[in-house]
Write an enzyme that holds these catalytic residues in place. Structure first.
Site, PDB file in Angstrom:
ATOM      1  N   GLY A  53     -42.010  31.919  -7.782  1.00  0.00           N
ATOM      2  CA  GLY A  53     -41.759  32.715  -8.970  1.00  0.00           C
ATOM      3  C   GLY A  53     -41.013  33.992  -8.645  1.00  0.00           C
ATOM      4  N   THR A  54     -41.340  34.599  -7.517  1.00  0.00           N
ATOM      5  CA  THR A  54     -40.643  35.821  -7.103  1.00  0.00           C
ATOM      6  C   THR A  54     -39.170  35.540  -6.845  1.00  0.00           C
ATOM      7  OG1 THR A  54     -42.619  36.855  -6.177  1.00  0.00           O
ATOM      8  CG2 THR A  54     -40.502  37.591  -5.305  1.00  0.00           C
TER       9      THR A  54
ATOM     10  N   GLN B 235     -47.575  34.376 -16.259  1.00  0.00           N
ATOM     11  CA  GLN B 235     -48.982  34.341 -16.661  1.00  0.00           C
ATOM     12  C   GLN B 235     -49.228  33.532 -17.929  1.00  0.00           C
ATOM     13  OE1 GLN B 235     -51.607  35.297 -15.043  1.00  0.00           O
ATOM     14  NE2 GLN B 235     -50.538  36.301 -13.374  1.00  0.00           N
TER      15      GLN B 235
ATOM     16  N   ALA C  11     -45.450  27.972 -10.536  1.00  0.00           N
ATOM     17  CA  ALA C  11     -46.327  26.826 -10.746  1.00  0.00           C
ATOM     18  C   ALA C  11     -47.777  27.089 -10.369  1.00  0.00           C
ATOM     19  CB  ALA C  11     -45.798  25.624  -9.966  1.00  0.00           C
TER      20      ALA C  11
ATOM     21  N   CYS D   1     -58.091  51.745  -4.436  1.00  0.00           N
ATOM     22  CA  CYS D   1     -58.883  51.563  -3.232  1.00  0.00           C
ATOM     23  C   CYS D   1     -58.771  50.166  -2.647  1.00  0.00           C
ATOM     24  CB  CYS D   1     -60.348  51.877  -3.530  1.00  0.00           C
ATOM     25  SG  CYS D   1     -60.624  53.576  -4.033  1.00  0.00           S
TER      26      CYS D   1
END
Length: 460
Positions: free
Chosen positions: A69-70, A177, A195, A320
């Site tokens: 996806g990136t 998403q 996917a 954190c």
């Protein structure tokens, strides 16, 4: 173990597993070859492309498969910007986009271009009219996710697409998403997805580019995937991705209703069971399976470790748990509490009993973490009031500066101030958020010899 992190990566769908194993035997050959094995592999690839295109809502020849996806996002951004380089080198995006979009924007800026981040409201939604006003004569591309990956808020894609079309600017939608839940409405120009977000295999991304959109793929030319995704196609993984997308879509309506009811229960019960909690994101316009909440006076990393020990896998966007020790850019843009942040994203098939057990375990886990950090169990009594106080929290990380503020606010009279000295970036976000939750006044930030001075006026 209850796995509640489907927004990061959904468990493999049974159909994905079946399709992957079957296509390993049939789809190993080069689909570009004319002999029997190549034709068989090519037919599998074509069928997968048609199934994925139907789910996306585009033509098969508008869709290519990428390695992630990136990679789909980076290819989409670079290709659209290059295709419209004569228009300009300006990019518009929302402030809560996925990091892949932010990284692409940073690369554009480093190369001499520019970008505008459109702010969001406290629910994480962008205002469509504000998004439209950010478009300029030299805007080459606009980016807007369909739904946020951290808080689940859905974005007004259809309205933004209309404004972009009126301005002649293509709109790229990151649908990672949401695509498993349904097609993206509106006249988008480019769309990307991944996917493993819907239960397909990792390493498969989708990139759809509508006909008529100027697009110039960057890098060496390649004859595969319309030149937009070089290299030999991973046909078994592609087939499994398309098959699982079709399967989850068939189940989406019923499963969305069932998971939404479970998430509604979490949204209602967590603030009732755990004091000092802020549930973030839009309560209505949201993904059905995702809820995020932030707990005052809690170290997010410790909280996640304790939930893991209690057999719950959840995620967090708090500072954190970040390797950079900086607050989540999404929560920061929303202006909400960042400390003690927990994202629960339920995978398909999650049982109600698992959610019940999570609600039973969570209050005790939060209370234990707060006890370790010395958080106030109740509002501090008011002895002889001081005119004002200064709290030195320099060198201490979240949520300690907020805990120290909460301990002493009752020691000053109404109308007096407490100044917190802190050099942790999260304090800039969490102290104002604490003030809103506690109905105190955040006066503002002042310079200090080290770090910053955050001034709070007691109102109640």
């Amino acid at each position: 173990m209850s796995y509640f992190d489907a927004a990061s990566s959904a468990p493999p769908h049974p159909v994905a597993r079946q399709a992957l194993l079957a296509s390993l035997d049939e789809g190993w050959a080069d689909p570009a070859r004319l002999y029997r094995e190549g034709r068989r592999a090519g037919m599998l690839l074509d069928a997968a492309r048609e199934a994925a295109a139907e789910a996306v809502g585009c033509r098969p020849d508008e869709l290519v498969f990428t390695s992630s996806g990136t990679r789909a996002v980076h290819t989409a951004v670079s290709g659209a910007l290059s295709g419209r380089r004569r228009v300009g080198r300006h990019l518009v995006l929302s402030a809560v986009e996925h990091s892949s979009v932010l990284h692409a924007a940073a690369a554009l800026e480093a190369a001499g271009g520019s970008f505008t981040e459109v702010p969001v409201d406290r629910t994480g939604a962008v205002d469509a009219s504000g998004f439209g006003r950010a478009l300029r004569a030299d805007t080459a591309l606009a980016c807007l996710q369909s739904a946020n990956h951290e808080v689940g808020t859905e974005q007004p894609v259809a309205a933004a697409a209309e404004l972009c079309a009126a301005a002649g600017v293509p709109l790229l939608v990151d649908a990672a998403q949401s695509l498993g839940w349904g097609p993206v409405e509106g006249g988008w120009s480019l769309l990307t997805a991944s996917a493993h977000k819907w239960g397909g295999p990792a390493g498969v991304g989708l990139l759809a580019v509508r006909k008529g959109v100027r697009f110039a793929p960057q890098g060496p030319a390649d004859e595969r995937e319309s030149g937009r995704a070089p290299g030999f196609e991973n046909i078994p993984a592609v087939v499994a991705a398309a098959a699982s997308l079709r399967a989850v879509r068939a189940e989406a309506e019923a499963e969305a209703a069932r998971l939404r009811a479970l998430v509604d229960r979490i949204r209602a019960e967590v603030p009732r069971l755990v004091p000092d909690v802020e549930v973030v994101g839009d309560p209505e316009r949201r993904l059905p399976h995702l809820v995020t909440f932030s707990c005052l006076y809690v170290d997010g990393e410790t909280l996640l470790h304790e939930l893991d020990r209690a057999d719950f896998s959840v995620s967090s966007g708090s500072s954190c748990t970040s390797s950079t020790l900086t607050p989540s850019h999404v929560l920061k843009a929303m202006g909400v509490l960042t400390e003690g942040n927990v994202r629960v994203s339920l995978p398909t098939g999650t049982a109600a009993a698992e959610v019940d057990r999570f609600l039973e375990v969570l209050p005790g886990v939060v209370a234990e973490v707060r006890l370790r950090l010395g958080a106030p169990a109740a509002p501090a009594p008011s002895p002889a009031p001081a005119a004002s106080l200064v709290v030195d929290s320099l060198g201490r990380r979240c949520p300690v500066p907020v805990i120290e503020l909460a301990k002493v606010i009752g020691e000053v009279p109404v109308g007096a101030t407490v100044t917190v000295l802190a050099d942790d970036e999260a304090a800039r976000l969490d102290i104002p958020a604490w003030c809103e939750m506690r109905e105190q006044e955040y006066v503002g930030e002042e310079p200090a010899d080290r770090g910053s001075a955050y001034v709070v006026r007691r109102l109640t």
